[in-house]
Design a protein around this motif. Structure first.
Motif, PDB file in Angstrom:
ATOM      1  N   UNK A   1       0.825  -1.198   0.000  1.00  0.00           N
ATOM      2  CA  UNK A   1       0.000   0.000   0.000  1.00  0.00           C
ATOM      3  C   UNK A   1       0.867   1.260   0.000  1.00  0.00           C
ATOM      4  N   UNK A   2       2.010   1.177   0.652  1.00  0.00           N
ATOM      5  CA  UNK A   2       2.926   2.313   0.741  1.00  0.00           C
ATOM      6  C   UNK A   2       3.544   2.640  -0.622  1.00  0.00           C
ATOM      7  N   UNK A   3       3.947   1.584  -1.338  1.00  0.00           N
ATOM      8  CA  UNK A   3       4.647   1.757  -2.617  1.00  0.00           C
ATOM      9  C   UNK A   3       3.714   1.489  -3.792  1.00  0.00           C
ATOM     10  N   UNK A   4       3.849   2.288  -4.827  1.00  0.00           N
ATOM     11  CA  UNK A   4       3.167   2.009  -6.089  1.00  0.00           C
ATOM     12  C   UNK A   4       3.866   0.819  -6.739  1.00  0.00           C
ATOM     13  N   UNK A   5       3.142  -0.018  -7.463  1.00  0.00           N
ATOM     14  CA  UNK A   5       3.800  -1.142  -8.142  1.00  0.00           C
ATOM     15  C   UNK A   5       4.664  -0.630  -9.301  1.00  0.00           C
ATOM     16  N   UNK A   6       5.958  -0.816  -9.165  1.00  0.00           N
ATOM     17  CA  UNK A   6       6.905  -0.406 -10.202  1.00  0.00           C
ATOM     18  C   UNK A   6       7.898  -1.536 -10.439  1.00  0.00           C
ATOM     19  N   UNK A   7       8.577  -1.479 -11.568  1.00  0.00           N
ATOM     20  CA  UNK A   7       9.661  -2.422 -11.860  1.00  0.00           C
ATOM     21  C   UNK A   7      10.900  -1.586 -12.120  1.00  0.00           C
ATOM     22  N   UNK A   8      11.932  -1.707 -11.273  1.00  0.00           N
ATOM     23  CA  UNK A   8      11.983  -2.466 -10.029  1.00  0.00           C
ATOM     24  C   UNK A   8      11.094  -1.831  -8.951  1.00  0.00           C
ATOM     25  N   UNK A   9      10.832  -2.601  -7.879  1.00  0.00           N
ATOM     26  CA  UNK A   9       9.938  -2.106  -6.819  1.00  0.00           C
ATOM     27  C   UNK A   9      10.584  -1.028  -5.944  1.00  0.00           C
ATOM     28  N   UNK A  10       9.759  -0.424  -5.115  1.00  0.00           N
ATOM     29  CA  UNK A  10      10.167   0.528  -4.072  1.00  0.00           C
ATOM     30  C   UNK A  10      10.738   1.829  -4.635  1.00  0.00           C
TER      31      UNK A  10
ATOM     32  N   UNK B   1       3.084   6.097  -2.495  1.00  0.00           N
ATOM     33  CA  UNK B   1       1.723   6.633  -2.578  1.00  0.00           C
ATOM     34  C   UNK B   1       1.553   7.668  -1.468  1.00  0.00           C
ATOM     35  N   UNK B   2       0.638   8.585  -1.676  1.00  0.00           N
ATOM     36  CA  UNK B   2       0.260   9.523  -0.617  1.00  0.00           C
ATOM     37  C   UNK B   2      -0.458   8.739   0.482  1.00  0.00           C
ATOM     38  N   UNK B   3      -0.345   9.189   1.733  1.00  0.00           N
ATOM     39  CA  UNK B   3      -0.952   8.484   2.864  1.00  0.00           C
ATOM     40  C   UNK B   3      -2.452   8.298   2.681  1.00  0.00           C
ATOM     41  N   UNK B   4      -3.144   9.309   2.206  1.00  0.00           N
ATOM     42  CA  UNK B   4      -4.599   9.195   2.018  1.00  0.00           C
ATOM     43  C   UNK B   4      -4.933   8.099   1.014  1.00  0.00           C
ATOM     44  N   UNK B   5      -4.144   7.975  -0.025  1.00  0.00           N
ATOM     45  CA  UNK B   5      -4.378   6.925  -1.023  1.00  0.00           C
ATOM     46  C   UNK B   5      -4.119   5.542  -0.429  1.00  0.00           C
ATOM     47  N   UNK B   6      -3.068   5.414   0.378  1.00  0.00           N
ATOM     48  CA  UNK B   6      -2.779   4.132   1.049  1.00  0.00           C
ATOM     49  C   UNK B   6      -3.967   3.696   1.902  1.00  0.00           C
ATOM     50  N   UNK B   7      -4.444   4.626   2.721  1.00  0.00           N
ATOM     51  CA  UNK B   7      -5.545   4.309   3.634  1.00  0.00           C
ATOM     52  C   UNK B   7      -6.825   3.991   2.878  1.00  0.00           C
ATOM     53  N   UNK B   8      -7.079   4.692   1.792  1.00  0.00           N
ATOM     54  CA  UNK B   8      -8.256   4.417   0.974  1.00  0.00           C
ATOM     55  C   UNK B   8      -8.191   3.007   0.397  1.00  0.00           C
ATOM     56  N   UNK B   9      -7.022   2.630  -0.135  1.00  0.00           N
ATOM     57  CA  UNK B   9      -6.848   1.282  -0.678  1.00  0.00           C
ATOM     58  C   UNK B   9      -7.041   0.214   0.394  1.00  0.00           C
ATOM     59  N   UNK B  10      -6.492   0.450   1.572  1.00  0.00           N
ATOM     60  CA  UNK B  10      -6.652  -0.510   2.662  1.00  0.00           C
ATOM     61  C   UNK B  10      -8.122  -0.652   3.033  1.00  0.00           C
ATOM     62  N   UNK B  11      -8.822   0.473   3.069  1.00  0.00           N
ATOM     63  CA  UNK B  11     -10.251   0.440   3.369  1.00  0.00           C
ATOM     64  C   UNK B  11     -11.043  -0.345   2.339  1.00  0.00           C
ATOM     65  N   UNK B  12     -10.618  -0.275   1.102  1.00  0.00           N
ATOM     66  CA  UNK B  12     -11.294  -1.017   0.040  1.00  0.00           C
ATOM     67  C   UNK B  12     -10.917  -2.494   0.037  1.00  0.00           C
ATOM     68  N   UNK B  13      -9.682  -2.796   0.385  1.00  0.00           N
ATOM     69  CA  UNK B  13      -9.179  -4.160   0.240  1.00  0.00           C
ATOM     70  C   UNK B  13      -9.478  -5.072   1.433  1.00  0.00           C
TER      71      UNK B  13
END
Length: 186
Positions: free
Chosen positions: A37-46, A50-62
């Motif tokens: 949730x913290x990191x956007x999926x990229x190649x390579x990773x990390x 993501x912005x904190x609000x986006x992380x929390x929104x995704x967690x709420x959805x998932x």
């Protein structure tokens, strides 16, 4: 315990993700990791946060609305709104030498040993990451033992402190004892 919402945290390399996966499997509930949730999926990773609000929104959805889940990783101040959702927090403390060995092995698995070798494309970033992770006990910038201890002391839920160098089955059994072996995977 009517539900089973467990947060597992500790220093990088302490074994929180491994314990999170094993515990979730043993309880037949979903496992989620804060890095996803913290990191956007990229190649390579990390590479992109993501912005904190986006992380929390995704967690709420998932997974947050579910009664049972395991969340591993650090919330390091950005996820404090999740604290009321925790039934138990597990804090893994693992000796620095073991943590750093695990981190080097994980980096080699993710990026390949050639990439980590001097002159490799990932060498400098890995060495900087290892240096940062090695300062956890002394209070490096960002995530560190003193911040974790203060955060844990303020939690309204039970905190289980475990030695992350112990075998994984023992750690899973210890958490099962702490929750009474019950889970509600709905």
């Amino acid at each position: 315990m009517k539900s089973c919402r467990i947060h597992i945290m500790g220093a990088s390399g302490s074994g929180v993700t491994s314990l999170g996966r094993a515990l979730a499997d043993s309880l037949a509930i979903p496992h989620h990791d804060t890095d996803d949730y913290f990191w956007r999926p990229t190649i390579p990773p990390f590479r992109e946060m993501r912005e904190a609000a986006e992380r929390l929104k995704l967690m709420g959805e998932m997974f947050l609305p579910r009664a049972g889940w395991v969340l591993s990783g650090s919330l390091n101040g950005w996820g404090d709104t999740l604290v009321p959702d925790f039934d138990l927090v597990v804090f893994l403390v693992t000796p620095r030498e073991i943590r750093l060995q695990r981190l080097r092995a994980r980096e080699a698995t993710l990026f390949g040993t050639d990439a980590l070798a001097p002159g490799g494309w990932r060498h400098q970033q890995t060495e900087e990451f290892i240096e940062w992770a090695s300062g956890y006990e002394e209070g490096n910038a960002g995530r560190n033992l003193a911040k974790h201890q203060a955060w844990l002391a303020a939690l309204p839920c039970p905190v289980l402190r475990l030695d992350g160098s112990r075998p994984l089955p023992e750690l899973v059994a210890e958490v099962h004892r702490a929750i009474g072996g019950q889970a509600n995977p709905t």
